[in-house]
Design a protein around this motif. Structure first.
Motif, short mmCIF file in Angstrom:
data_model
loop_
_atom_site.label_atom_id
_atom_site.label_comp_id
_atom_site.label_asym_id
_atom_site.label_seq_id
_atom_site.Cartn_x
_atom_site.Cartn_y
_atom_site.Cartn_z
N VAL A 105 0.83 -1.20 0.00
CA VAL A 105 0.00 0.00 0.00
C VAL A 105 0.86 1.26 0.00
CG1 VAL A 105 -1.65 1.34 1.38
CG2 VAL A 105 -1.96 -1.12 1.09
N ILE A 106 1.98 1.23 0.73
CA ILE A 106 2.85 2.40 0.85
C ILE A 106 3.52 2.76 -0.46
CG2 ILE A 106 5.08 3.13 1.83
CD1 ILE A 106 4.21 1.80 4.45
N ILE A 107 3.89 1.76 -1.26
CA ILE A 107 4.68 1.98 -2.47
C ILE A 107 4.04 3.01 -3.39
CG2 ILE A 107 5.29 0.88 -4.66
CD1 ILE A 107 6.04 -1.61 -3.08
N VAL A 108 2.73 2.91 -3.60
CA VAL A 108 2.08 3.78 -4.58
C VAL A 108 2.06 5.24 -4.15
CG1 VAL A 108 -0.09 4.27 -5.77
CG2 VAL A 108 0.73 1.91 -5.59
N PRO A 109 1.55 5.59 -2.96
CA PRO A 109 1.58 7.01 -2.59
C PRO A 109 2.99 7.56 -2.42
CG PRO A 109 0.78 5.67 -0.76
CD PRO A 109 0.82 4.79 -1.97
N PHE A 110 3.95 6.72 -2.00
CA PHE A 110 5.32 7.21 -1.92
C PHE A 110 5.84 7.54 -3.32
CE2 PHE A 110 9.92 6.87 -1.82
CZ PHE A 110 10.23 7.70 -0.75
N GLY A 111 5.51 6.69 -4.29
CA GLY A 111 5.88 6.98 -5.67
C GLY A 111 5.24 8.26 -6.16
N TRP A 112 3.97 8.44 -5.84
CA TRP A 112 3.29 9.69 -6.19
C TRP A 112 4.02 10.88 -5.60
CZ3 TRP A 112 -2.76 9.99 -6.01
CH2 TRP A 112 -3.31 9.10 -6.93
N LEU A 113 4.38 10.77 -4.33
CA LEU A 113 5.03 11.87 -3.62
C LEU A 113 6.33 12.28 -4.32
CD1 LEU A 113 5.07 13.67 -1.06
CD2 LEU A 113 6.30 11.82 0.09
N ALA A 114 7.20 11.31 -4.56
CA ALA A 114 8.50 11.60 -5.17
C ALA A 114 8.35 12.11 -6.60
CB ALA A 114 9.38 10.34 -5.14
N GLN A 123 0.41 11.88 3.85
CA GLN A 123 -0.38 11.45 5.01
C GLN A 123 -0.70 9.96 4.95
OE1 GLN A 123 -3.81 10.45 5.27
NE2 GLN A 123 -3.67 10.32 7.51
N SER A 124 -0.97 9.45 3.76
CA SER A 124 -1.30 8.04 3.61
C SER A 124 -0.10 7.15 3.96
CB SER A 124 -1.75 7.76 2.17
OG SER A 124 -2.07 6.40 1.99
N VAL A 125 1.08 7.52 3.49
CA VAL A 125 2.28 6.74 3.80
C VAL A 125 2.52 6.69 5.31
CG1 VAL A 125 4.80 6.70 3.59
CG2 VAL A 125 3.41 7.16 1.57
N VAL A 126 2.42 7.83 5.95
CA VAL A 126 2.67 7.90 7.39
C VAL A 126 1.62 7.10 8.17
CG1 VAL A 126 2.76 9.45 9.38
CG2 VAL A 126 3.86 10.11 7.23
N ALA A 127 0.37 7.15 7.73
CA ALA A 127 -0.69 6.38 8.39
C ALA A 127 -0.36 4.89 8.40
CB ALA A 127 -2.03 6.63 7.70
N ASN A 128 0.13 4.37 7.27
CA ASN A 128 0.49 2.96 7.21
C ASN A 128 1.70 2.64 8.07
OD1 ASN A 128 -0.52 3.08 3.85
ND2 ASN A 128 -1.46 1.74 5.33
N MET A 129 2.67 3.52 8.08
CA MET A 129 3.89 3.26 8.84
C MET A 129 3.61 3.23 10.35
SD MET A 129 6.72 5.45 6.67
CE MET A 129 8.10 4.73 7.54
N GLY A 170 10.40 12.69 8.21
CA GLY A 170 11.37 11.73 7.68
C GLY A 170 11.02 11.25 6.28
N VAL A 171 9.75 10.92 6.06
CA VAL A 171 9.32 10.45 4.73
C VAL A 171 9.51 11.55 3.69
CG1 VAL A 171 7.31 9.74 3.36
CG2 VAL A 171 7.71 8.74 5.61
N THR A 172 9.18 12.77 4.06
CA THR A 172 9.36 13.90 3.13
C THR A 172 10.83 14.07 2.77
OG1 THR A 172 7.47 15.02 4.15
CG2 THR A 172 8.93 16.35 2.80
N LEU A 173 11.70 13.96 3.75
CA LEU A 173 13.14 14.09 3.50
C LEU A 173 13.63 13.01 2.55
CD1 LEU A 173 15.85 15.44 4.14
CD2 LEU A 173 16.04 13.93 6.13
N VAL A 174 13.24 11.76 2.79
CA VAL A 174 13.66 10.65 1.92
C VAL A 174 13.16 10.86 0.50
CG1 VAL A 174 13.41 8.18 1.48
CG2 VAL A 174 13.83 8.99 3.81
N ALA A 175 11.90 11.24 0.35
CA ALA A 175 11.33 11.44 -0.99
C ALA A 175 12.03 12.59 -1.71
CB ALA A 175 9.83 11.73 -0.88
N ALA A 176 12.34 13.67 -0.99
CA ALA A 176 13.01 14.81 -1.61
C ALA A 176 14.43 14.44 -2.06
CB ALA A 176 13.05 15.98 -0.64
#
Length: 499
Positions: A128-137, A336-342, A370-376
């Motif tokens: 589930v995380i993979i898709v919104p994280f991909g969207w974010l980046a 928000q979706s990524v963080v909710a799953n984590m 943290g997620v924002t930093l990794v994606a950036a």
């Protein structure tokens, strides 16, 4: 760098983003609970649900890539939006069932359907995380590419700016602040799309002039619907529909509704707005085709860029703010979706000690940073590698689509055992990976989903489901005040049998 254009776009964007951030901050002051962070307090009004679904569904692709599709293939552009809408309407069929059981994430749905298992929860959460994280980046990269060309500002600083802006809309109140800011952005996006599309039609000499200059095969009905070719349209179907059905961002809006009925109403309204977005892309694409039919093979890539180069500075500023609002709404929802799953799924699968609500919200905020930093960082250092993240959309759908949808259908009468879910997911990954390696013309997600379905049905022959009177996943009971008991994410409702 064009200083004048940069200042105009910056000022317009600052006004729009500033108003959105102010709304986010004000809302968060009244909504501070963990339920507000995770599921909007399960009390979002219908109009907010509709616009946050719309703002989530309509990303930079509709604003740029879909204009190119309309330039090349005319009315065929509506198929793309239609497949998103079909996926949303299928989710609407299950909205009442989902809402009345008070889920918070898709992995929580899996644990209720198939039982509490760390491996299953982990695999589902990662999928589930993979898709919104991909969207974010990828949205970070898209923003930097678009505004770097227009303003001359370097790539990396723009990504940093976009990352910081995204934090403004998630940190205050999670889904509640994201949804309310999406409402504002969604209204602005609708108004701006009408203004920009109207200007494009006027610039091309009006609808009659466009109709006279655009090739009949793009404009005539129903021929224009097939201009992209049925092979391409089928590819869109298999690429878009499964991804929509397994995208947690849409489900979270259902979980955040006051009731299943309001969740469905919100989806219906947002579906209409998604089709309006298709109309925006169609009008600009055909207007550009009428004005400049010689873009040739580069038409799909260059139509939106050519149009931007022709508009006056004031409209370019509006369009820049339009792009900013669209991208911010997508990145905020994805983050928000990524963080909710984590926090809700992965952490709870491995951390058993009790923590206070305040601590969990604090962890969510730090995790957001943290997620924002990794994606950036990923967007800056490996922008060309983001295609792999997009490709994982297919693997996510291959893993989740069949056990999620069939599990919900079966749960009305049966408890499906855990091995069935594992068999379906393993078969889906093998089918998807095999087709990926072979380089099939048909999207490899199709093979993955078909294999997942075969694995699910075959496993049911060997691992018989248990008939459960009243359904395998009962509604969450309510207390005397009418408010349902809140449960820890992933926990089964009281009285529910476990496998």
């Amino acid at each position: 760098m064009n200083v004048g254009i940069t200042l105009m776009i910056g000022l317009a964007s600052l006004i729009v983003i500033g108003l959105g951030a102010l709304i986010s901050f004000l809302v968060s002051r009244r909504h501070k609970s963990e339920a507000d962070w995770m599921v909007g307090g399960r009390s979002l009004p219908v109009y907010v649900l509709a616009f946050t679904q719309y703002a989530t569904a309509v990303g930079g692709g509709v604003l740029v890539a879909h204009v190119g599709i309309a330039y090349s293939w005319g009315f065929s552009v509506f198929w793309y939006e239609a497949f998103v809408v079909v996926g949303m309407l299928i989710i609407a069929l299950f909205a009442n069932w989902l809402r009345r059981r008070r889920f918070a994430t898709i992995p929580e749905v899996f644990t209720r359907l198939y039982g509490q298992h760390k491996v299953l929860l982990t695999v589902t959460a990662v999928s589930v995380i993979i898709v919104p994280f991909g969207w974010l980046a990828t949205q970070f990269v898209a923003f930097a590419n678009l505004f770097s060309e227009v303003t001359g500002v370097p790539f990396a600083p723009l990504i940093i700016v976009m990352a910081l802006i995204s934090l403004l809309f998630v940190l205050p109140g999670g889904l509640t602040s994201v949804a309310w800011s999406d409402f504002f952005f969604g209204v602005f996006m609708i108004v701006a799309s009408v203004v920009v599309a109207g200007y494009a039609v006027w610039m091309a000499g009006g609808w009659g002039s466009i109709a006279a200059q655009v090739p009949d095969e793009l404009f005539a009905m129903p021929e224009g619907l097939a201009a992209a070719g049925w092979t391409t349209i089928l590819l869109w179907l298999f690429a878009i529909l499964p991804g929509t059905l397994t995208n947690q961002l849409y489900y979270q809006r259902v979980f955040a509704a006051k009731s299943g009925k309001e969740a469905r109403t919100g989806i219906y309204l947002s579906a209409v707005m998604v089709m309006v977005a298709g109309g925006y892309a169609l009008l600009i694409g055909l207007a550009v085709r009428a004005m400049h039919p010689d873009l040739g093979v580069d038409g799909r890539e260059g139509a939106a860029g050519w149009f931007l180069a022709q508009v006056p500075v004031w409209l370019l500023a509006v369009y820049g703010a339009f792009l900013m609002a669209t991208i911010v709404s997508t990145t905020g929802s994805a983050l928000q979706s990524v963080v909710a799953n984590m926090i809700s799924d992965l952490r709870n699968a491995y951390v058993t000690r009790e923590t206070s609500e305040r601590t969990r919200i604090s962890l969510s905020r730090w995790c957001t940073v943290g997620v924002t930093l990794v994606a950036a960082v990923l967007a800056i250092v490996y922008p060309e590698a983001l295609g792999w993240l997009v490709a994982t959309y297919a693997y996510s759908a291959s893993l989740l689509a069949v056990p999620l949808l069939l599990g919900i259908v079966m749960s009305r009468r049966y408890r499906v055992r855990t091995p069935v879910a594992y068999a379906s997911m393993i078969a889906g990954v093998i089918g998807c990976a095999g087709a990926h390696v072979l380089g099939t013309e048909v999207p490899y997600a199709v093979f993955g989903i078909c294999a997942s379905l075969a694995g699910y049905l075959l496993a049911l022959l060997f691992v018989r489901p248990v008939r459960m009177p009243g359904g395998a996943v009962p509604e969450v009971p309510e207390d005397a005040s009418g408010a349902a008991f809140e449960e820890s994410p992933g926990a089964a409702p009281a009285g529910e049998p476990r496998p």
